[in-house]
Design a protein around this motif. Structure first.
Motif, PDB file in Angstrom:
ATOM      1  N   MET A   1       0.853  -1.203   0.000  1.00 22.20           N
ATOM      2  CA  MET A   1       0.000   0.000   0.000  1.00 22.20           C
ATOM      3  C   MET A   1       0.886   1.250   0.000  1.00 22.20           C
ATOM      4  N   PRO A   2       0.533   2.295  -0.810  1.00 17.44           N
ATOM      5  CA  PRO A   2       1.335   3.522  -0.797  1.00 17.44           C
ATOM      6  C   PRO A   2       1.244   4.210   0.556  1.00 17.44           C
ATOM      7  N   THR A   3       2.183   5.125   0.821  1.00 19.20           N
ATOM      8  CA  THR A   3       2.167   5.820   2.111  1.00 19.20           C
ATOM      9  C   THR A   3       0.832   6.552   2.269  1.00 19.20           C
ATOM     10  N   PRO A   4       0.137   6.337   3.391  1.00 19.55           N
ATOM     11  CA  PRO A   4      -1.150   7.012   3.561  1.00 19.55           C
ATOM     12  C   PRO A   4      -1.004   8.533   3.589  1.00 19.55           C
ATOM     13  N   ILE A   5      -2.033   9.187   3.103  1.00 19.35           N
ATOM     14  CA  ILE A   5      -2.040  10.656   3.088  1.00 19.35           C
ATOM     15  C   ILE A   5      -2.633  11.153   4.397  1.00 19.35           C
ATOM     16  N   VAL A   6      -1.985  12.164   4.968  1.00 19.80           N
ATOM     17  CA  VAL A   6      -2.509  12.788   6.194  1.00 19.80           C
ATOM     18  C   VAL A   6      -2.791  14.252   5.889  1.00 19.80           C
ATOM     19  N   ILE A   7      -4.036  14.658   6.095  1.00 18.09           N
ATOM     20  CA  ILE A   7      -4.364  16.079   5.998  1.00 18.09           C
ATOM     21  C   ILE A   7      -4.523  16.576   7.436  1.00 18.09           C
ATOM     22  N   ALA A   8      -3.649  17.491   7.821  1.00 20.24           N
ATOM     23  CA  ALA A   8      -3.615  17.987   9.199  1.00 20.24           C
ATOM     24  C   ALA A   8      -4.449  19.261   9.295  1.00 20.24           C
ATOM     25  N   ILE A   9      -5.362  19.265  10.269  1.00 18.60           N
ATOM     26  CA  ILE A   9      -6.197  20.452  10.506  1.00 18.60           C
ATOM     27  C   ILE A   9      -6.004  20.858  11.960  1.00 18.60           C
ATOM     28  N   ASP A  10      -5.345  21.968  12.176  1.00 22.18           N
ATOM     29  CA  ASP A  10      -5.140  22.450  13.541  1.00 22.18           C
ATOM     30  C   ASP A  10      -5.845  23.788  13.733  1.00 22.18           C
ATOM     31  N   GLY A  11      -5.953  24.181  14.990  1.00 17.48           N
ATOM     32  CA  GLY A  11      -6.553  25.479  15.275  1.00 17.48           C
ATOM     33  C   GLY A  11      -7.010  25.570  16.709  1.00 17.48           C
ATOM     34  N   PRO A  12      -7.364  26.775  17.153  1.00 11.80           N
ATOM     35  CA  PRO A  12      -7.797  26.964  18.542  1.00 11.80           C
ATOM     36  C   PRO A  12      -9.213  26.436  18.780  1.00 11.80           C
ATOM     37  N   ALA A  13      -9.649  26.508  20.027  1.00  8.34           N
ATOM     38  CA  ALA A  13     -10.977  26.025  20.408  1.00  8.34           C
ATOM     39  C   ALA A  13     -12.068  26.780  19.647  1.00  8.34           C
ATOM     40  N   ARG A 118      -0.426   8.141  15.468  1.00  8.41           N
ATOM     41  CA  ARG A 118       0.412   7.682  14.342  1.00  8.41           C
ATOM     42  C   ARG A 118      -0.012   6.288  13.895  1.00  8.41           C
ATOM     43  N   GLU A 119      -0.452   5.476  14.855  1.00  7.25           N
ATOM     44  CA  GLU A 119      -0.919   4.118  14.507  1.00  7.25           C
ATOM     45  C   GLU A 119      -2.153   4.160  13.617  1.00  7.25           C
ATOM     46  N   CYS A 120      -3.010   5.164  13.855  1.00  9.27           N
ATOM     47  CA  CYS A 120      -4.291   5.295  13.138  1.00  9.27           C
ATOM     48  C   CYS A 120      -4.151   5.324  11.630  1.00  9.27           C
ATOM     49  N   VAL A 121      -3.002   5.796  11.139  1.00 11.80           N
ATOM     50  CA  VAL A 121      -2.881   6.025   9.700  1.00 11.80           C
ATOM     51  C   VAL A 121      -2.212   4.842   9.006  1.00 11.80           C
ATOM     52  N   LYS A 122      -2.038   3.768   9.767  1.00 10.04           N
ATOM     53  CA  LYS A 122      -1.294   2.644   9.176  1.00 10.04           C
ATOM     54  C   LYS A 122      -1.907   2.157   7.876  1.00 10.04           C
ATOM     55  N   ASP A 123      -3.252   2.101   7.831  1.00  9.67           N
ATOM     56  CA  ASP A 123      -3.830   1.498   6.624  1.00  9.67           C
ATOM     57  C   ASP A 123      -4.910   2.343   5.972  1.00  9.67           C
ATOM     58  N   SER A 124      -4.872   3.667   6.202  1.00  4.13           N
ATOM     59  CA  SER A 124      -5.873   4.488   5.504  1.00  4.13           C
ATOM     60  C   SER A 124      -5.446   5.950   5.456  1.00  4.13           C
ATOM     61  N   ASP A 125      -5.946   6.657   4.446  1.00  7.85           N
ATOM     62  CA  ASP A 125      -5.746   8.104   4.372  1.00  7.85           C
ATOM     63  C   ASP A 125      -6.649   8.751   5.416  1.00  7.85           C
ATOM     64  N   SER A 135       2.391  20.354  13.279  1.00  4.52           N
ATOM     65  CA  SER A 135       3.672  20.794  13.851  1.00  4.52           C
ATOM     66  C   SER A 135       4.444  19.669  14.526  1.00  4.52           C
ATOM     67  N   ALA A 136       3.751  18.641  15.033  1.00  2.00           N
ATOM     68  CA  ALA A 136       4.465  17.631  15.829  1.00  2.00           C
ATOM     69  C   ALA A 136       4.092  16.182  15.504  1.00  2.00           C
ATOM     70  N   VAL A 137       2.837  15.926  15.195  1.00  2.00           N
ATOM     71  CA  VAL A 137       2.444  14.514  15.010  1.00  2.00           C
ATOM     72  C   VAL A 137       2.833  14.031  13.611  1.00  2.00           C
ATOM     73  N   PHE A 138       2.513  14.842  12.597  1.00  2.00           N
ATOM     74  CA  PHE A 138       2.901  14.514  11.215  1.00  2.00           C
ATOM     75  C   PHE A 138       3.566  15.722  10.563  1.00  2.00           C
ATOM     76  N   PRO A 139       4.728  16.142  11.074  1.00  2.00           N
ATOM     77  CA  PRO A 139       5.368  17.343  10.513  1.00  2.00           C
ATOM     78  C   PRO A 139       5.772  17.165   9.049  1.00  2.00           C
ATOM     79  N   GLU A 140       5.859  15.907   8.606  1.00  2.00           N
ATOM     80  CA  GLU A 140       6.293  15.669   7.219  1.00  2.00           C
ATOM     81  C   GLU A 140       5.164  15.787   6.199  1.00  2.00           C
ATOM     82  N   THR A 141       3.908  15.883   6.655  1.00  2.00           N
ATOM     83  CA  THR A 141       2.834  15.966   5.652  1.00  2.00           C
ATOM     84  C   THR A 141       2.869  17.328   4.934  1.00  2.00           C
ATOM     85  N   PRO A 142       2.686  17.337   3.624  1.00  2.00           N
ATOM     86  CA  PRO A 142       2.649  18.624   2.923  1.00  2.00           C
ATOM     87  C   PRO A 142       1.258  19.280   2.994  1.00  2.00           C
TER      88      PRO A 142
END
Ligand code: DC
Length: 220
Positions: A1-13, A118-125, A135-142
């Motif tokens: 399986m290709p590397t799963p894609i992570v879309i990171a959404i951060d922000g305040p409350a 990090r485990e959550c993304v093992k087999d899905s986008d 900033s910290a969990v998936f800093p490598e995602t574009p």
């Protein structure tokens, strides 16, 4: 399986990131991970056991003796079980909201939950929302987004929801903790949701993903 894609959404409350992240995940047919719910789940257990949230030794001992399981429901949304119990009815209790930033500032809590995330993304986008995903969990995602809104708009949203939430105090605590505080990642795209609908924010994010040449499902 290709590397799963992570879309990171951060922000305040109350920036609208949960609604946006959930809607975006549905459109892209990705899974949706709500990391705030994980910190809230641990906080609920702390509160319900009568542990003082600032007592880091007791919180760590509780974690050592608790089985924390993450999974997904039939609609692809993240779920949490603590010793087999589903804490979801309690995650927005006022007592949980009042203490969650204190619990989230404990390094050992963060280390354990980040490992689960990090485990959550093992087999899905996934679309994953939180405070430190880009900033910290998936800093490598574009694919990093920071959803913001003025304090007035965010406070009004909580008021309409009828939820007691000292968002300014929570933001301050979340932004000033030593370990992976709430920050805008350098390469994040910032969206001000103050005057946008959820669909409007999702549309802006999808436009940005297209600019980055992310392959999207047909029809989007
Ligand atoms: O998104 P939320 O309001 O449900 O998050 C609750 C708290 O959890 C938030 O005040 C800080 C903490 N949190 C965190 O520290 N890191 C995350 N990735 C997500 C949430």
């Amino acid at each position: 399986m290709p590397t799963p894609i992570v879309i990171a959404i951060d922000g305040p409350a109350a920036s609208g990131k949960s609604s946006v992240a959930r809607a975006l995940a549905r459109r892209l047919r990705y899974r949706y991970v709500n990391t705030g719910a994980m910190y809230r789940a641990v906080t609920w257990l702390v509160v319900s056991r009568g542990i003082t949230p600032a007592d880091t030794t007791a919180v760590r001992a509780m974690l050592d003796s608790t089985v924390f399981e993450c999974g997904f429901n039939a609609t692809g949304e993240s779920t949490v079980l603590l010793d087999g119990l589903d804490p979801s009815p309690h995650l927005n209790d006022a007592s949980v909201t009042a203490s969650v930033s204190t619990i989230a500032s404990i390094p050992e809590v963060r280390r354990r939950l980040v490992a689960k995330q990090r485990e959550c993304v093992k087999d899905s986008d996934v679309v994953m929302e939180g405070r430190d995903i880009g900033s910290a969990v998936f800093p490598e995602t574009p694919y990093k987004f920071y959803i913001d809104a003025t304090l007035e708009v965010r406070a009004a949203r909580r008021q309409r929801q009828g939820v007691a939430d000292r968002i300014e105090a929570r933001d301050k605590q979340d932004s000033s903790r030593p370990m992976s505080p709430l920050i805008i990642a350098e390469d994040a795209h910032v969206v001000d949701s103050s005057h946008l609908t959820i669909d409007g924010v999702v549309g802006e994010i999808i436009g940005r993903l297209k600019l980055k040449n992310l392959a999207l499902p047909e029809g989007i």
